[in-house]
Each structure stands twice: as C-alpha cells, then as structure tokens.
Design an enzyme around this catalytic site. Structure first.
Site, PDB file in Angstrom:
ATOM      1  CE  LYS A 295      -4.049  -1.873   2.209  1.00  0.00           C
ATOM      2  NZ  LYS A 295      -4.789  -1.822   3.457  1.00  0.00           N
TER       3      LYS A 295
ATOM      4  CG  HIS B  86      -1.317   7.262   2.975  1.00  0.00           C
ATOM      5  ND1 HIS B  86      -1.824   8.000   4.012  1.00  0.00           N
ATOM      6  CD2 HIS B  86      -1.736   5.990   3.168  1.00  0.00           C
ATOM      7  CE1 HIS B  86      -2.526   7.211   4.793  1.00  0.00           C
ATOM      8  NE2 HIS B  86      -2.487   5.983   4.318  1.00  0.00           N
TER       9      HIS B  86
ATOM     10  CG  HIS C  26       1.598   5.362   6.824  1.00  0.00           C
ATOM     11  ND1 HIS C  26       1.250   4.950   5.570  1.00  0.00           N
ATOM     12  CD2 HIS C  26       1.044   4.482   7.680  1.00  0.00           C
ATOM     13  CE1 HIS C  26       0.523   3.855   5.658  1.00  0.00           C
ATOM     14  NE2 HIS C  26       0.380   3.548   6.929  1.00  0.00           N
TER      15      HIS C  26
END
Ligand code: ARG
Length: 564
Positions: free
Chosen positions: A125, A128, A131
């Site tokens: 994932k 982004h 985080h």
C-alpha cells in the site's frame, strides 16, 4: 541543581509537611513579575490556624533565600521566589558544558527497555501522508527516551499479513503480471487493490477466492509465499527510500507475518485460560462485561486476525525485551482495537498489560476530503517531500543565490518544515494538510528555528572568536539574557514531561520560545561590538543558544544547517 528541589529543601525544614506535599503545592507563576516559583499559603491556613497572608509574610521573615534565590516576596497569600541570576547562569552553563548538544541528558530511564511501535506501514500500500504522523512522533519519542536513559527499541510492525494479501494475490493473478508491477509497484498494487474491492462488491466469489489465497499463505503454500515475499520486497525498497530521507531507523522490522507461527500457541493459551467463546463459527474473546465488542481471534473461515497477531506480538515483546513500557504510536481510529487488546492481555493474567500504551493521534486530511486507500485518493509521502524540498530550493535560490550546497540545504529545510509542523500541535488533534502552512517560512515554523540556528552560526564565524561558555560573565548579563537563561533552564523538565505525556510538541513549543527571545535580543542588541569582553560574552551566549537549539532539533529529527 534544580531550583524547585532547593526550594523544597528550604520549605521542608520549616514546614510540617512531607516533600511530596510541598512539591505539589509549589507553582510556577504565569506572570514572571510574580517570581519564578511560588508557594500559595491557602492550604497551610487550616493546620497553622492563621490567615494565608499572615503565613506568607511570617514565612518570608523566616527564610534565608541565599544562594539560590535573590529575593522572596510575600504578596497577599502567596510567597514568591526569584531565581538568583548568577546561580541560574551557572546551572545552565554547567549543563551546556557537560552535555553540549545533548543538553538535558539524564538517566531517569536506568536503561529500562521501552518498545516503540511506529510507522508500521502496510506492505503493497502507499506510504501516504497519513503515515507521517506515526513515523515522526514515534521516532521523536524514540530519541527522547534515549536521551532520558531508556533503552528504546524502535519497531516497524509492518502490515505484511492478513486477508488483504489474499485479495492482492487474487487481483494480481487475474489482471496483471510481473513486468507491469515492477515498472511501478505501489501504484499498481493500489490500482489492483482498489479494483478488486470494487469488483468484489458485485462478485462475492472474488472474496472467497481471496480467502483461499490467504489461507494458502498461512499454510505456507509455495506459490502464495513467493508472490507475497516479492510484494514485500518491492514495497520495502520504496519505503526505505522514504525512511532514509527522513532519517528514520528501526531496530526491528518484525511485522504481522513474523507472528504467524505463534498463533496456534496463543489460541491454545486463550482456550486453556477459558477465554474463548464460539460465536457464528468465529472464535472470540467476549468483552461485553467491559462494554466492548468482542476481540476476534479466528474468523469462521479459519483465518487469523490482526488482533490475534497483536496478542502474540505483545507476548513476544515482553519475552524478548522485558519492556517497562510497550508503546503503540497508531491513529486514534484504532482506539478500540488497543482497548480490546490490552483488556485481553489483562484477562490472560499479564500484569504487564498495564505497561502497554496506545499513543493515538488525529487524522491528516487533504483540503478536499479525507484520505482513504480504498477510494484510491492518496497523497504519497514521497511526493510531499519532493514538493517541500523543491519549493524550499526556489526560496533559498531567491534569498541566497550564492549559498553553497543549495540542494543539500533545501533537503534539510524542506524536510525540517514538514517535521516541525507535525510536532507543532497536540497529537490528538486532526489537521488538514496545507501546503501554504507547512512551507511558510514565517511564524513559528521549522525553517524559522533552523534559520535562527544558522544565524548563531554566522555570528560566531563573523566574530572570529572561538566561543567559550565561560566567557558569559555575571556582571554583563542583561534582562533579555536572563530571560533566555530561564527558558533554557526549563528545557530538561520540558523534555521529561514530553516523554511522560508522549507529546513531542512540548519540545517544539519550548524551543520556539528560546528562538523568539534570541531573535528579539539580536535585534535589540549589538552582538559584535568594540568592547572585546562584551563581544566574547555575547558570542558565547549565541553559542549557548546554538547548542541548545541543536539539542532539541536532534530530538525531533530535524537537521541543523550551518548556513541558509
Ligand atoms: N499497520 C497498521 C496500520 O497501518 C498499524 C499497526 C500498528 N501496530 C500494531 N502493533 N498494531 O493501520
């Protein structure tokens, strides 16, 4: 030397109270004209059977404030104490001479282990903008703990397991291939993930297939493990690039998959301890008694869960590190998960459940809505970093075109700006990510602090003096300097508080105070003068401020360029 401790010593001799009670009574007046420390006498009125203002003035006559306090004043019911300037200077200078850029270093941790789970990104994932908070707050706590003498252990609890890998493997096998993925791994994974979630809404068979793949992964099926390891490897290459630029390290990358072999033992333990209930074919820990939904141990299709893996992980951490604290820096969206987890550990009979802490934080959203991987609307952290750095570069280029290593400085300042804004508010607050605010070089920002550091540096260079803190002379001290000394004196206790409350923003706020005072001082006073002794004094002061700024920015993981 600590002024408050000294005051407690003094009061301990004349009041019939234990040290802790005295400690609780002492206040720091908000208005500095009321002194640096104060003893309100209301609480003493009952036992001493006198009016508080009478007590205050009687105590004043009894106390000899020297050498720590220059005066005491009784104002109404308060007894106000003023630090002795020479003593204040001595304490601050000694600390700076002893610990330098580790100003405030102490050993309250006694080398006890503190595990900090932070960043904990999810494989396949995007890394982004959401985080960034866990990554930076966790890393700051790691640094702060180290400075306070704890053995901090940074763990990146990678999200590298779970049913989503079943979904991804299914989608990959149906709609993509190796070459396509390797050309742009995370984008492709995201696209596949979004697509399969959407299609599974109409076609539930896809979910069954995904469950099958995840089960295969759990059973160590060769093909499943191969695809999964490859996805993990590609993701980590991307993540590590970001970690490296952010200067973030971990002592362990043991993620969810690491605990998969320990899950049967956990289930057995839960069963042996009579904690498992079967409900709709699932194994759960019933927490209704504690007003919580059940903790899911095993789904009806036999697959394990995030929560079971966290139970195994907590036990593993206790066994491996014998932690004094086990801290999870994770968004408040997971409040319930951690409450369930800690409660279950407690029901399992582990008294160390009380040492597990969830350090939550609010959400980051974009100006046009929230962030969600499933909808595919994400701002990649790496793009944010790139933009911050390139905007900073433009700014430096226009302000100081002749600066050497402009690229290097832009990297330090752009990333410093991102980090500082992250630390500028209470972590629990949600915030909307705004380019303008983040990159503003005006106001209380990272670049402003870094610029002040560079200013100290350039002043020192310009003076041609090799600064020596012993050149700070009592008789030359002016009010603005004394005020700065007070702000600097507070830093060690601010650092302790920030660790106790898990709030790095205490540190950013305190350093902003020091920096603002220094800039005012710089505008109001000439630093390099014709008077040699005065110049040496002031340059030493600039050097003190420089050391202290670095000591705090280091904790926040923010670089300190010598020139800007
Ligand atoms: N990977 C999870 C997420 O991104 C965070 C994991 C936090 N750590 C833990 N031990 N549960 O939401």
């Amino acid at each position: 030397m600590n002024f408050k401790e000294k005051l407690i010593d003094i009061l301990d001799n004349i009041l019939d109270l234990d040290r802790e009670s005295i400690d609780r009574l002492i206040e720091a007046p908000a208005d500095s004209s009321m002194g640096d420390l104060a003893l309100p006498c209301f609480h003493l009125a009952k036992t001493l059977k006198k009016a508080p203002n009478v007590i205050a003035s009687e105590l004043k006559d009894k106390i000899n404030p020297e050498p720590y306090f220059k005066k005491i004043e009784a104002v109404g019911p308060y007894l106000n104490f003023f630090y002795d300037d020479k003593m204040l200077k001595k304490v601050v200078v000694e600390e700076a001479l002893t610990n330098g850029t580790q100003y405030g270093k102490m050993n309250i941790g006694n080398n006890q282990s503190v595990v900090i789970d932070y960043s904990s990104t999810n494989i396949a994932k995007p890394f982004h903008i959401g985080h960034i908070r866990s990554t930076l707050i966790g890393n700051a706590l790691y640094n702060i703990g180290k400075r306070l003498g704890y053995n901090t252990i940074g763990v990146n609890h990678l999200g590298d397991y779970g049913t989503q890998f079943g979904l991804l493997i299914t989608a990959f096998k149906k709609w993509s291939n190796k070459e396509e993925v390797e050309a742009s791994p995370i984008d492709k994974f995201l696209e596949l993930y979004v697509r399969i979630n959407k299609e599974a809404e109409e076609n539930p068979a896809l979910r069954d297939e995904a469950h099958e793949w995840f089960k295969k992964l759990e059973n160590k099926d060769e093909e499943a493990v191969k695809i999964w390891s490859w996805m993990k490897e590609l993701s980590l290459i991307e993540f590590n690039r970001v970690y490296e630029r952010l200067g973030i390290n971990f002592d362990s990358y043991n993620g969810e998959a690491f605990y998969s072999d320990m899950l049967p033992a956990i289930e057995k333990e839960l069963r042996d301890k009579d904690l498992i209930t079967i409900s709709d074919g699932c194994e759960i820990v019933d927490l209704s008694e504690f007003d919580m939904p059940p903790l899911m141990v095993k789904k009806s299709n036999g697959t394990s869960t995030y929560a079971t893996r966290d139970l195994a992980c907590a036990e593993y951490r206790k066994k491996t590190y014998d932690f004094a604290k086990n801290i999870y820096v994770v968004a408040t969206q997971q409040n319930l998960h951690f409450k369930q987890l800690f409660k279950t550990l407690e029901l399992m009979g582990y008294d160390w459940a009380k040492d597990c802490v969830h350090v939550g934080f609010g959400m980051v959203s974009l100006e046009d809505g929230t962030l969600s991987t499933r909808k595919g609307q994400v701002l990649y952290l790496e793009d944010v970093i790139n933009k911050a750095v390139s905007k900073t570069f433009d700014l430096i280029n226009s302000r100081n075109p002749d600066l050497e290593n402009k690229e290097e400085v832009a990297e330090m300042v752009g990333i410093g700006a991102l980090k500082f804004q992250e630390f500028y508010n209470q972590r629990i607050k949600d915030y909307v990510f705004s380019w303008d605010k983040t990159l503003s070089f005006e106001g209380e920002t990272g670049p402003y602090v870094q610029y002040s550091y560079a200013r100290c540096s350039s002043l020192i260079n310009k003076s041609g003096i090799d600064p020596d803190l012993n050149d700070i002379k009592d008789e030359l001290l002016i009010d603005e300097e004394i005020n700065m000394l007070k702000e600097i004196y507070q830093i060690p206790s601010v650092v302790v508080d920030s660790f106790e409350k898990y709030e790095p923003y205490f540190i950013s706020r305190q350093i902003i105070e020091v920096v603002k005072s220094f800039n005012r001082y710089y505008y109001n006073n000439q630093i390099i003068t014709d008077d040699k002794e005065l110049t040496r004094h002031r340059i030493a002061f600039a050097s003190l401020v420089k050391t202290v700024i670095k000591s705090q920015l280091d904790l926040l993981g923010i670089a300190t360029p010598e020139r800007m």
